[in-house]
Design a protein around this motif. Structure first.
Motif, PDB file in Angstrom:
ATOM      1  N   SER A  16       0.845  -1.208   0.000  1.00  0.00           N
ATOM      2  CA  SER A  16       0.000   0.000   0.000  1.00  0.00           C
ATOM      3  C   SER A  16       0.873   1.248   0.000  1.00  0.00           C
ATOM      4  O   SER A  16       2.097   1.165   0.164  1.00  0.00           O
ATOM      5  CB  SER A  16      -0.902   0.017   1.251  1.00  0.00           C
ATOM      6  OG  SER A  16      -0.106   0.160   2.421  1.00  0.00           O
ATOM      7  N   ILE A  18       3.093   4.498   0.001  1.00  0.00           N
ATOM      8  CA  ILE A  18       4.388   4.881  -0.564  1.00  0.00           C
ATOM      9  C   ILE A  18       5.147   3.649  -1.072  1.00  0.00           C
ATOM     10  O   ILE A  18       5.714   3.660  -2.168  1.00  0.00           O
ATOM     11  CB  ILE A  18       5.219   5.627   0.510  1.00  0.00           C
ATOM     12  CG1 ILE A  18       4.592   7.009   0.790  1.00  0.00           C
ATOM     13  CG2 ILE A  18       6.669   5.756   0.086  1.00  0.00           C
ATOM     14  CD1 ILE A  18       5.192   7.739   1.988  1.00  0.00           C
ATOM     15  N   ASN A  92      10.842   0.650   4.151  1.00  0.00           N
ATOM     16  CA  ASN A  92       9.675   1.537   4.098  1.00  0.00           C
ATOM     17  C   ASN A  92       8.615   1.231   5.160  1.00  0.00           C
ATOM     18  O   ASN A  92       7.893   2.134   5.578  1.00  0.00           O
ATOM     19  CB  ASN A  92       9.040   1.424   2.704  1.00  0.00           C
ATOM     20  CG  ASN A  92       7.694   2.093   2.622  1.00  0.00           C
ATOM     21  OD1 ASN A  92       7.596   3.314   2.545  1.00  0.00           O
ATOM     22  ND2 ASN A  92       6.617   1.295   2.672  1.00  0.00           N
ATOM     23  N   TYR A 165       6.244   7.698  17.560  1.00  0.00           N
ATOM     24  CA  TYR A 165       6.556   7.805  16.126  1.00  0.00           C
ATOM     25  C   TYR A 165       7.744   8.742  15.905  1.00  0.00           C
ATOM     26  O   TYR A 165       8.684   8.413  15.168  1.00  0.00           O
ATOM     27  CB  TYR A 165       5.320   8.319  15.384  1.00  0.00           C
ATOM     28  CG  TYR A 165       5.469   8.377  13.868  1.00  0.00           C
ATOM     29  CD1 TYR A 165       5.254   7.235  13.095  1.00  0.00           C
ATOM     30  CD2 TYR A 165       5.811   9.560  13.219  1.00  0.00           C
ATOM     31  CE1 TYR A 165       5.378   7.283  11.701  1.00  0.00           C
ATOM     32  CE2 TYR A 165       5.939   9.612  11.836  1.00  0.00           C
ATOM     33  CZ  TYR A 165       5.717   8.471  11.087  1.00  0.00           C
ATOM     34  OH  TYR A 165       5.839   8.528   9.714  1.00  0.00           O
ATOM     35  N   ILE A 198       2.025  12.931   2.798  1.00  0.00           N
ATOM     36  CA  ILE A 198       1.756  12.203   1.557  1.00  0.00           C
ATOM     37  C   ILE A 198       0.409  11.497   1.726  1.00  0.00           C
ATOM     38  O   ILE A 198       0.171  10.868   2.761  1.00  0.00           O
ATOM     39  CB  ILE A 198       2.862  11.151   1.284  1.00  0.00           C
ATOM     40  CG1 ILE A 198       4.268  11.764   1.455  1.00  0.00           C
ATOM     41  CG2 ILE A 198       2.672  10.519  -0.095  1.00  0.00           C
ATOM     42  CD1 ILE A 198       4.610  12.891   0.522  1.00  0.00           C
ATOM     43  N   THR A 200      -1.787   8.834   1.896  1.00  0.00           N
ATOM     44  CA  THR A 200      -1.780   7.354   1.960  1.00  0.00           C
ATOM     45  C   THR A 200      -2.703   6.924   3.106  1.00  0.00           C
ATOM     46  O   THR A 200      -3.161   7.766   3.897  1.00  0.00           O
ATOM     47  CB  THR A 200      -0.361   6.797   2.255  1.00  0.00           C
ATOM     48  OG1 THR A 200      -0.055   7.031   3.643  1.00  0.00           O
ATOM     49  CG2 THR A 200       0.702   7.407   1.369  1.00  0.00           C
TER      50      THR A 200
HETATM   51  P1  NAD Z   1       0.837   2.784   4.681  1.00  0.00           P
HETATM   52  O1  NAD Z   1       0.110   2.470   5.915  1.00  0.00           O
HETATM   53  O2  NAD Z   1       0.114   2.744   3.379  1.00  0.00           O
HETATM   54  O3  NAD Z   1       2.120   1.855   4.521  1.00  0.00           O
HETATM   55  C1  NAD Z   1       2.797   1.258   5.578  1.00  0.00           C
HETATM   56  C2  NAD Z   1       3.062  -0.166   5.183  1.00  0.00           C
HETATM   57  O4  NAD Z   1       3.853  -0.813   6.201  1.00  0.00           O
HETATM   58  C3  NAD Z   1       1.758  -0.973   5.042  1.00  0.00           C
HETATM   59  O5  NAD Z   1       1.750  -1.606   3.778  1.00  0.00           O
HETATM   60  C4  NAD Z   1       1.852  -1.997   6.180  1.00  0.00           C
HETATM   61  O6  NAD Z   1       1.255  -3.238   5.846  1.00  0.00           O
HETATM   62  C5  NAD Z   1       3.357  -2.119   6.345  1.00  0.00           C
HETATM   63  N1  NAD Z   1       3.734  -2.670   7.654  1.00  0.00           N
HETATM   64  C6  NAD Z   1       3.287  -2.298   8.876  1.00  0.00           C
HETATM   65  N2  NAD Z   1       3.840  -3.072   9.830  1.00  0.00           N
HETATM   66  C7  NAD Z   1       4.673  -3.930   9.185  1.00  0.00           C
HETATM   67  C8  NAD Z   1       5.526  -4.976   9.616  1.00  0.00           C
HETATM   68  N3  NAD Z   1       5.641  -5.295  10.922  1.00  0.00           N
HETATM   69  N4  NAD Z   1       6.220  -5.662   8.683  1.00  0.00           N
HETATM   70  C9  NAD Z   1       6.110  -5.373   7.359  1.00  0.00           C
HETATM   71  N5  NAD Z   1       5.312  -4.389   6.904  1.00  0.00           N
HETATM   72  C10 NAD Z   1       4.607  -3.688   7.806  1.00  0.00           C
HETATM   73  O7  NAD Z   1       1.476   4.237   4.909  1.00  0.00           O
HETATM   74  P2  NAD Z   1       2.614   5.018   4.099  1.00  0.00           P
HETATM   75  O8  NAD Z   1       2.307   6.446   4.268  1.00  0.00           O
HETATM   76  O9  NAD Z   1       2.768   4.486   2.731  1.00  0.00           O
HETATM   77  O10 NAD Z   1       3.905   4.706   4.987  1.00  0.00           O
HETATM   78  C11 NAD Z   1       5.126   4.221   4.447  1.00  0.00           C
HETATM   79  C12 NAD Z   1       6.297   4.809   5.212  1.00  0.00           C
HETATM   80  O11 NAD Z   1       6.353   6.216   4.977  1.00  0.00           O
HETATM   81  C13 NAD Z   1       6.228   4.631   6.727  1.00  0.00           C
HETATM   82  O12 NAD Z   1       7.505   4.314   7.231  1.00  0.00           O
HETATM   83  C14 NAD Z   1       5.797   6.002   7.217  1.00  0.00           C
HETATM   84  O13 NAD Z   1       6.223   6.262   8.523  1.00  0.00           O
HETATM   85  C15 NAD Z   1       6.498   6.887   6.204  1.00  0.00           C
HETATM   86  N6  NAD Z   1       5.950   8.233   6.103  1.00  0.00           N
HETATM   87  C16 NAD Z   1       4.711   8.454   5.588  1.00  0.00           C
HETATM   88  C17 NAD Z   1       4.243   9.755   5.505  1.00  0.00           C
HETATM   89  C18 NAD Z   1       2.904  10.102   4.925  1.00  0.00           C
HETATM   90  O14 NAD Z   1       2.521  11.284   4.979  1.00  0.00           O
HETATM   91  N7  NAD Z   1       2.159   9.167   4.367  1.00  0.00           N
HETATM   92  C19 NAD Z   1       5.023  10.820   5.954  1.00  0.00           C
HETATM   93  C20 NAD Z   1       6.273  10.556   6.491  1.00  0.00           C
HETATM   94  C21 NAD Z   1       6.740   9.251   6.554  1.00  0.00           C
END
Ligand code: NAD
Length: 267
Positions: A16, A18, A92, A165, A198, A200
């Motif tokens: 899912s 990013i 990620n 976090y 972002i 998501t």
């Molecule tokens: P998201 O929830 O779509 O993606 C996170 C993914 O991590 C999911 O697919 C989930 O199944 C997976 N995950 C969770 N626990 C896990 C585990 N124990 N083992 C393997 N996979 C696991 O959200 P996203 O926004 O795509 O987040 C991706 C990364 O980007 C994260 O590290 C998040 O902290 C970072 N991030 C996101 C944003 C934003 O605004 N969306 C901003 C800064 C950082």
């Protein structure tokens, strides 16, 4: 020649958001891609894999909880068995369990630190071991291997109500820099991406109503929320030889969120 031709990339948490966009974009640049998911319904991971394969890329799915050492080791073993080696790791996977400090449980703290920080350590350790075992392949890349850590603007911006976090992402920053310092002599590059907001599933409530979006945009000088593809493009660049002299740095992809926009009119 595609920028990641013939290389193999593990992207954790890529069913899912990013991670999914990074997986699709890296496959489009010629990489074999491992779509990792933590368990439960494999449907979304299978969708990502099918989309890549339908567009002529090569992908496999791999169930592994990044906070579990045995799972991570099995994921790397399966990848090597299928694709021969690993050239790129995108650390990620991440999650939030939000709470005010005074209400935060140890379970909330442990889960976030275990996935967001320990998970990055476990995967990076296995990646570095595999890069060293395989040795240099100059026809594929100038580097022995590349590790990209998905951090956040919250590696530098404090975040009330999210201390677990923010602590995990602050930890990722020095994990990344210390690994980069240790591994640079081996020609392994380690960098982070610091996404801003972002769109998501992790943060839907921050952008899915006009009111929420309006409030969010006060924090983003560039005037729009980010899309997963904004991060995917940066990840491809950091994984490619175009960034061969870049290591130990966080690339903020945040529309200016780290520019302290509150000071644009005050201070
Ligand atoms: P998201 O929830 O779509 O993606 C996170 C993914 O991590 C999911 O697919 C989930 O199944 C997976 N995950 C969770 N626990 C896990 C585990 N124990 N083992 C393997 N996979 C696991 O959200 P996203 O926004 O795509 O987040 C991706 C990364 O980007 C994260 O590290 C998040 O902290 C970072 N991030 C996101 C944003 C934003 O605004 N969306 C901003 C800064 C950082």
């Amino acid at each position: 020649m595609k920028r990641l031709e013939g290389q193999t990339a593990i992207i954790t948490g890529s069913s899912s958001g990013i991670g999914k966009a990074v997986a699709i974009e890296m496959a489009a640049e010629g990489a074999n891609v491992v779509v990792n998911y933590p368990g439960g319904d494999p449907g979304l991971a299978n969708d990502t894999m099918a989309k890549i394969n339908a567009e002529g890329g090569k992908a496999m799915c791999c169930k592994a909880d990044v906070s579990n050492e045995a799972d991570v080791q099995a994921m790397f073993a399966e990848t090597v068995k299928n694709f021969g080696t690993v050239d790129i790791l995108v650390n990620n996977a991440g999650l939030q369990k939000d709470s005010r400090l005074v209400d935060m449980t140890v379970a909330q703290w442990d889960l976030v630190l275990n996935v967001n920080l320990k998970g990055q350590f476990l995967c990076a350790r296995e990646a570095a071991k595999e890069f060293i075992r395989r040795g240099m392949v100059p026809s594929r890349s100038k580097a022995l291997g590349k590790i990209i850590c998905m951090s956040s603007v919250h590696e530098v911006i404090p975040w009330a109500g999210h201390v677990n976090y923010a602590a995990s992402k602050g930890g990722v920053m020095l994990l990344m820099k210390s690994m980069a310092q240790e591994l640079a002599p081996l020609k392994i590059r380690v960098n982070s991406i610091g996404p801003g907001a972002i769109e998501t599933p992790i943060n839907t409530s921050a952008w899915d109503t006009p009111e929420a979006l309006k409030s969010l945009l006060t924090l983003i000088p560039y005037g729009r929320a980010g899309k997963p593809i904004d991060i995917a493009k940066a990840a491809v660049w950091l994984a490619s030889d175009e960034s061969d002299y870049v290591t130990g740095t966080t690339l903020f992809v945040d529309g200016g969120m780290t520019l302290y926009p509150g000071f644009a009119t005050g201070g």
